[in-house]
Design a protein around this motif. Structure first.
Motif, PDB file in Angstrom:
ATOM      1  N   LEU A  94       0.972   2.855 -17.105  1.00 19.69           N
ATOM      2  CA  LEU A  94      -0.224   3.282 -17.834  1.00 19.69           C
ATOM      3  C   LEU A  94      -0.907   4.461 -17.151  1.00 19.69           C
ATOM      4  CD1 LEU A  94      -1.814  -0.153 -18.836  1.00 19.69           C
ATOM      5  CD2 LEU A  94      -0.784   1.524 -20.367  1.00 19.69           C
ATOM      6  N   TYR A  95      -0.959   4.438 -15.844  1.00 21.44           N
ATOM      7  CA  TYR A  95      -1.568   5.549 -15.111  1.00 21.44           C
ATOM      8  C   TYR A  95      -0.788   6.849 -15.325  1.00 21.44           C
ATOM      9  CZ  TYR A  95      -4.161   1.928 -12.588  1.00 21.44           C
ATOM     10  OH  TYR A  95      -4.958   0.884 -12.264  1.00 21.44           O
ATOM     11  N   SER A  96       0.515   6.731 -15.430  1.00 17.83           N
ATOM     12  CA  SER A  96       1.326   7.942 -15.611  1.00 17.83           C
ATOM     13  C   SER A  96       1.293   8.463 -17.044  1.00 17.83           C
ATOM     14  CB  SER A  96       2.779   7.673 -15.214  1.00 17.83           C
ATOM     15  OG  SER A  96       3.359   6.724 -16.076  1.00 17.83           O
ATOM     16  N   ASN A  97       0.953   7.610 -17.991  1.00 12.56           N
ATOM     17  CA  ASN A  97       0.976   8.009 -19.403  1.00 12.56           C
ATOM     18  C   ASN A  97      -0.399   8.281 -19.990  1.00 12.56           C
ATOM     19  OD1 ASN A  97       3.873   7.656 -20.733  1.00 12.56           O
ATOM     20  ND2 ASN A  97       3.632   6.072 -19.181  1.00 12.56           N
ATOM     21  N   PRO A 101      -4.690   3.076  -6.122  1.00 12.58           N
ATOM     22  CA  PRO A 101      -3.635   2.526  -5.250  1.00 12.58           C
ATOM     23  C   PRO A 101      -4.112   1.378  -4.388  1.00 12.58           C
ATOM     24  CG  PRO A 101      -4.355   4.676  -4.467  1.00 12.58           C
ATOM     25  CD  PRO A 101      -4.957   4.484  -5.814  1.00 12.58           C
ATOM     26  N   ILE A 102      -5.402   1.395  -4.002  1.00 10.96           N
ATOM     27  CA  ILE A 102      -5.929   0.300  -3.182  1.00 10.96           C
ATOM     28  C   ILE A 102      -6.008  -0.983  -3.993  1.00 10.96           C
ATOM     29  CG2 ILE A 102      -7.899  -0.459  -1.793  1.00 10.96           C
ATOM     30  CD1 ILE A 102      -8.536   2.457  -1.261  1.00 10.96           C
ATOM     31  N   THR A 103      -6.516  -0.876  -5.217  1.00 13.37           N
ATOM     32  CA  THR A 103      -6.620  -2.077  -6.053  1.00 13.37           C
ATOM     33  C   THR A 103      -5.246  -2.635  -6.410  1.00 13.37           C
ATOM     34  OG1 THR A 103      -6.790  -0.652  -8.008  1.00 13.37           O
ATOM     35  CG2 THR A 103      -8.840  -1.389  -6.996  1.00 13.37           C
ATOM     36  N   LEU A 147       0.337   8.950  -5.760  1.00 12.64           N
ATOM     37  CA  LEU A 147       0.179  10.313  -5.263  1.00 12.64           C
ATOM     38  C   LEU A 147       1.151  11.278  -5.938  1.00 12.64           C
ATOM     39  CD1 LEU A 147      -1.421  11.991  -3.226  1.00 12.64           C
ATOM     40  CD2 LEU A 147       0.367  11.529  -1.542  1.00 12.64           C
ATOM     41  N   SER A 148       2.364  10.826  -6.197  1.00 14.13           N
ATOM     42  CA  SER A 148       3.323  11.685  -6.898  1.00 14.13           C
ATOM     43  C   SER A 148       2.879  11.962  -8.323  1.00 14.13           C
ATOM     44  CB  SER A 148       4.699  11.023  -6.896  1.00 14.13           C
ATOM     45  OG  SER A 148       4.668   9.777  -7.575  1.00 14.13           O
ATOM     46  N   ILE A 149       2.292  10.962  -8.991  1.00 13.13           N
ATOM     47  CA  ILE A 149       1.784  11.176 -10.356  1.00 13.13           C
ATOM     48  C   ILE A 149       0.628  12.164 -10.352  1.00 13.13           C
ATOM     49  CG2 ILE A 149       0.632  10.048 -12.290  1.00 13.13           C
ATOM     50  CD1 ILE A 149       2.227   7.528 -11.625  1.00 13.13           C
ATOM     51  N   MET A 150      -0.288  11.987  -9.415  1.00 16.79           N
ATOM     52  CA  MET A 150      -1.456  12.875  -9.345  1.00 16.79           C
ATOM     53  C   MET A 150      -1.049  14.310  -9.007  1.00 16.79           C
ATOM     54  SD  MET A 150      -4.282  11.269 -10.104  1.00 16.79           S
ATOM     55  CE  MET A 150      -3.329  10.490 -11.420  1.00 16.79           C
ATOM     56  N   LEU A 209       0.805  -1.216   0.000  1.00 16.03           N
ATOM     57  CA  LEU A 209       0.000   0.000   0.000  1.00 16.03           C
ATOM     58  C   LEU A 209       0.842   1.273   0.000  1.00 16.03           C
ATOM     59  CD1 LEU A 209      -2.826   1.198  -0.023  1.00 16.03           C
ATOM     60  CD2 LEU A 209      -2.867   1.022   2.468  1.00 16.03           C
ATOM     61  N   PRO A 210       1.871   1.416   0.848  1.00 13.91           N
ATOM     62  CA  PRO A 210       2.711   2.625   0.731  1.00 13.91           C
ATOM     63  C   PRO A 210       3.426   2.740  -0.604  1.00 13.91           C
ATOM     64  CG  PRO A 210       3.040   1.581   2.855  1.00 13.91           C
ATOM     65  CD  PRO A 210       2.226   0.629   2.037  1.00 13.91           C
TER      66      PRO A 210
END
Length: 221
Positions: free
Chosen positions: A216-219, A152-154, A109-112, A101-102
């Motif tokens: 994928l989340y970052s791009n 992040p939870i999933t 969180l850094s990407i967001m 989780l961390p």
């Protein structure tokens, strides 16, 4: 000491070995310096893996060297944690939510924060997909916001649940050995070997899936 089946996932269940979290750093202590300078078989094997992952990054529209280094380092760390946990009497760090989780929350969180501070208008526009009817825009914003918050939870639950499931199955089958007939022991041993081979594959696949989803989340923005 915990008396239930899940005690194998408790890092503090052993009073004699209280440094179970040190299993994360065990592989790094035994990697020789020559591994990074000489073209050994292990070096060429790892080099082929890195080349395969770099080809995956080339499929994205945009990428930079910093993101590639971060995601490759994350893949290596998760792979080491998954693989080292298959050895007897070694705690699997990736099966614990206090590790997964961390890890996922920090990267997400850094990407967001980066996109919301540097590309605020684009991030707001991303909450509403293209060709969305006007009546559904409010609901789409709510759905996209919830989907972004649970990522992040999933990610963490997927990694820890997959590692726990295989270890529990191996533990359950192993505990039935003393009460079985000798004719069924060979079947049990073959089943344990097949499950252990499956766990080896799962340890690699889960680290690859974690890295791919984060990339994928970052791009996607």
């Amino acid at each position: 000491m915990m008396s239930n089946l899940f005690s194998i996932f408790d890092p503090h269940s052993s009073m004699n070995y209280s440094f179970n979290w040190m299993s994360i750093f065990i592989p790094l202590l035994f990697l020789p310096n020559q591994f990074w300078f000489k073209k050994s078989k292990m070096f060429m094997f790892w080099y082929s893996i890195i080349n395969f992952l770099l080809k995956e990054f080339n499929n994205f529209k945009k990428n930079n060297l910093t993101n590639i280094i971060i995601f490759l380092s994350m893949f290596t760390m998760i792979l080491i944690m998954n693989f080292i946990g298959l050895f007897p009497y070694i705690f699997t760090p990736s099966s614990h939510l206090s590790i997964t989780l961390p890890l996922s929350l920090t990267i997400w969180l850094s990407i967001m924060l980066f996109y919301w501070t540097q590309m605020t208008n684009l991030t707001f526009a991303h909450l509403v997909p293209l060709n969305t009817p006007s009546l559904l825009m409010m609901f789409m914003v709510l759905i996209e916001t919830i989907s972004n918050l649970i990522r992040p939870i999933t990610l963490s639950v997927r990694l820890s649940a997959n590692m726990i499931a295989g270890h529990l199955l191996l533990c359950l089958l192993g505990s039935t050995g003393p009460s079985m007939d000798m004719k069924l022991i060979n079947i049990l041993i073959i089943t344990q070997i097949l499950l252990f081979t499956l766990e080896l594959a799962v340890s690699i696949i889960q680290s690859y899936v974690f890295m791919t989803l984060m990339s994928l989340y970052s791009n996607e923005l």
